[in-house]
Scaffold this motif. Structure first.
Motif, PDB file in Angstrom:
ATOM      1  N   LYS A 191       0.818  -1.215   0.000  1.00 43.96           N
ATOM      2  CA  LYS A 191       0.000   0.000   0.000  1.00 43.96           C
ATOM      3  C   LYS A 191       0.852   1.264   0.000  1.00 43.96           C
ATOM      4  N   SER A 192       2.139   1.147   0.332  1.00 44.88           N
ATOM      5  CA  SER A 192       2.991   2.344   0.410  1.00 44.88           C
ATOM      6  C   SER A 192       3.395   2.810  -0.990  1.00 44.88           C
ATOM      7  N   THR A 193       3.916   4.057  -1.040  1.00 44.25           N
ATOM      8  CA  THR A 193       4.290   4.617  -2.344  1.00 44.25           C
ATOM      9  C   THR A 193       5.670   4.128  -2.804  1.00 44.25           C
ATOM     10  N   ARG A 226       2.848  -0.870  -6.198  1.00 44.15           N
ATOM     11  CA  ARG A 226       2.736   0.096  -5.103  1.00 44.15           C
ATOM     12  C   ARG A 226       1.339   0.722  -5.053  1.00 44.15           C
ATOM     13  N   GLU A 227       1.066   1.367  -3.926  1.00 46.15           N
ATOM     14  CA  GLU A 227      -0.231   2.042  -3.704  1.00 46.15           C
ATOM     15  C   GLU A 227      -1.391   1.089  -4.001  1.00 46.15           C
ATOM     16  N   THR A 228      -1.158  -0.173  -3.707  1.00 46.75           N
ATOM     17  CA  THR A 228      -2.183  -1.198  -3.921  1.00 46.75           C
ATOM     18  C   THR A 228      -2.444  -1.854  -2.573  1.00 46.75           C
ATOM     19  N   GLU A 229      -3.650  -1.651  -2.080  1.00 49.06           N
ATOM     20  CA  GLU A 229      -3.933  -2.064  -0.705  1.00 49.06           C
ATOM     21  C   GLU A 229      -4.781  -3.327  -0.668  1.00 49.06           C
ATOM     22  N   PRO A 241      -4.329   1.903  -7.191  1.00 51.11           N
ATOM     23  CA  PRO A 241      -3.858   3.283  -7.039  1.00 51.11           C
ATOM     24  C   PRO A 241      -4.896   4.325  -7.472  1.00 51.11           C
ATOM     25  N   ASP A 260      -7.943   4.211  -6.875  1.00 50.32           N
ATOM     26  CA  ASP A 260      -9.045   4.110  -5.911  1.00 50.32           C
ATOM     27  C   ASP A 260     -10.151   3.124  -6.307  1.00 50.32           C
TER      28      ASP A 260
END
Ligand SMILES: Cc1cc2nc3c(=O)[nH]c(=O)nc-3n(C[C@H](O)[C@H](O)[C@H](O)COP(=O)(O)OP(=O)(O)OC[C@H]3O[C@@H](n4cnc5c(N)ncnc54)[C@H](O)[C@@H]3O)c2cc1C
Length: 508
Positions: free
Chosen positions: A32-34, A124-127, A145, A147
């Motif tokens: 989830k982090s960049t 990245r930015e994938t939660e 990413p 949303d």
């Protein structure tokens, strides 16, 4: 379909991704982090991790990027009481007889670059949001990413998602243990006046625990300490000024600059189960403990290497699903032992009271210093810290014993004239070692099953390392000894695989 969805691209997730990709498994790794972590956090890369990094040609890259700390100094009452050198302690145990300091942020970047070179990019930015275990696959919901939500199906789910693991929470797995009352602080500092420079320094004093570790970059050091008293109650507002006094008094140094300062509470907990159906917990998601001893990150990396070959064998249809239970069994047993050991050590160095202070400042440094001069004590301490004592004796995968090596042991390391007996361990595969003479039966069994066989000329060093002449050592793909057979019987080899539901034709 995707084989494994890895959630979390810290050191544990990256290692799992590397080992699975290297074995041809189809993975996705999300975070989830960049980007990779920006702070140094775990610093020590232990010898056992470096030994295993040889499987991916990573050991030399990590060593040349890091700094070898050759010795540890113990201080009490403002005086240096003991100087303990690592070099002579581990030189017969491992090719890496030192504690390597390599900041976690740089380490993660190196692993991620290596993964990219194998064709896999961290998403990245994938939660990760939630998942459902449908028995024959897992279905995970991800936030992308942009949303939007995406559904991802995979054969297995690997929770490498850190101490607050959403996967562990969703599974409802107990995470028993406790929280230390002390607050830990970590700082990256520029230090002057420290003698000897470039080494590890530990202060055992009335004040809380203090550890200073060299980066090998000029005057840069990592400072780790604990505070309790009234300062621990205002953890959010704690600044370096609140703690620098202790470090300066304890070691008589000057701190010229503080590049990073952070505080955190430390828990000591182990997950009740490391596996639930098709989901696994690894690294901090499965166990957390005091950073004293520099074991945390290394344990996560070793979890990943343990699970990777087992997932590969099951996904290839070479082994039954039951093999995966041995991951949970082997690694949970080690995590429990580790948490208990670090807890005892940490409780010792931070216990208050006149008698405890007397033991810490007067007795311990002298005792350690004298005991360390005894070869066996020196080796024992090095083995403990370097994670070279880890064994899987209680595992259903471990069998047999000869000389002082048992199934489940780490293969004793022995230097040879041109290299060492670990050189053959680079491919992630089953293999057999024989030290001495190999029988024609074993040779033809290996040829028939396409099993790599390495025969080493018997020497005194093999005897000293605890190996038995002419015995068969069957080694697992993660290099641990599976089977030791003094009688070197092909029936025992056949039975080893068949009784564990391994499909020899596919496995080998
Ligand atoms: C300040 C500090 C200092 C430390 N110092 C030391 C030390 O000196 N020695 C030591 O051994 N250890 C130390 N540690 C601990 C060490 O950093 C950890 O043991 C190590 O990072 C564990 O690695 P991991 O990959 O298991 O988990 P992590 O490094 O925590 O990685 C987990 C990853 O999962 C991702 N993630 C979480 N939830 C989701 C989600 N829902 N979806 C997608 N991604 C998700 C996170 O973004 C993160 O990148 C320290 C930790 C901290 C915070």
């Amino acid at each position: 379909m995707l084989d494994v969805l890895i959630v979390g691209a810290g050191p544990t997730g990256l290692t799992l991704a590397l080992w699975l990709t290297k074995q041809g498994i189809n993975i996705r790794i999300i975070d989830k982090s960049t980007g990779p972590g920006e702070t140094s956090r775990a610093m020590a890369v232990q010898a056992r991790t470096l030994e295993l990094y040889r499987q991916l040609d990573l050991a030399e890259a990590v060593i040349s990027a890091g700094h070898k700390n050759p010795a540890v100094n113990m201080w009490a009452r403002g005086k240096r009481k003991a100087h303990i050198s690592f070099g002579d302690a581990g030189s017969n145990i491992t090719p890496y007889p030192f504690v390597l300091v390599y900041p976690q942020d740089k380490h993660e970047r190196l692993l991620e670059e290596h993964l990219r070179s194998l064709g896999v990019t961290v998403e990245r930015e994938t939660e990760f949001l939630s998942f459902e275990d449908r028995g024959d696959l897992v279905v995970a919901r991800l936030r992308m990413p942009d949303d939007t939500e995406q559904v991802c199906e995979a054969r297995y789910l690997a929770g490498c998602d850190g101490a607050r693991s959403p996967i562990r929470h969703q599974l409802g797995t107990e995470f028993d243990g406790g929280t230390y009352k002390q607050i830990f602080y970590v700082a990256d500092v520029e230090v002057t006046g420290l003698e000897p420079a470039g080494e590890v320094h530990i202060v055992l004093d009335k004040e809380d625990f203090i550890l200073l570790m060299s980066y090998g970059e000029g005057n840069l050091y990592r400072l780790i300490g604990t505070v309790k008293d009234e300062r621990a109650e205002r953890v959010e507002a704690l600044t370096f000024d609140d703690v620098k006094h202790d470090a300066i008094l304890g070691l008589g140094i000057q701190i010229a600059k503080v590049n990073w300062f952070s505080t955190y509470r430390v828990h000591h907990r182990v997950a009740a189960d490391f596996r639930s159906g098709r989901a696994f917990l690894l690294g901090d998601a499965a166990h957390v403990h005091s950073p004293v001893g520099g074991q945390g990150m290394n344990t996560g990396i070793n979890d990943a290497i343990n699970l990777a070959w087992k997932l590969t064998a099951v996904l290839r249809g070479q082994a039954s699903d039951g093999l995966l239970d041995s991951y949970a069994l082997e690694r949970q047993a080690f995590a429990r032992k580790l948490v208990a050991t670090t807890d005892r050590l940490f409780t010792f160095v931070t216990t208050e009271g006149n008698f405890a202070d007397f033991v810490k400042t007067r007795i311990a440094p002298t005792f350690v210093s004298i005991a360390y001069r005894i070869d066996s004590v020196r080796e024992f301490m090095f083995r403990l810290i370097s994670q070279t004592t880890i064994d899987y004796h209680g595992s259903p995968l471990s069998e047999g014993e000869a000389a002082s090596t048992r199934g489940g042991d780490r293969l004793p390391w022995v230097r040879t004239e041109s290299s060492d007996n670990y050189a053959s361990l680079s491919p992630i595969e089953w293999q057999i070692h024989v030290y001495g003479a190999v029988s024609p039966d074993i040779k033809s069994w290996c040829a028939q099953h396409d099993m790599p066989l390495y025969v080493f000329e018997w020497t005194e060093s093999h005897h000293n390392a605890g190996l038995a002449q002419n015995a068969v050592y069957l080694l697992r793909p993660d290099t641990y000894v599976a089977l030791v057979d003094d009688a070197a019987s092909t029936e025992t080899l056949d039975r080893y695989f068949s009784s564990r539901n391994f499909n020899l034709n596919k496995t080998l």
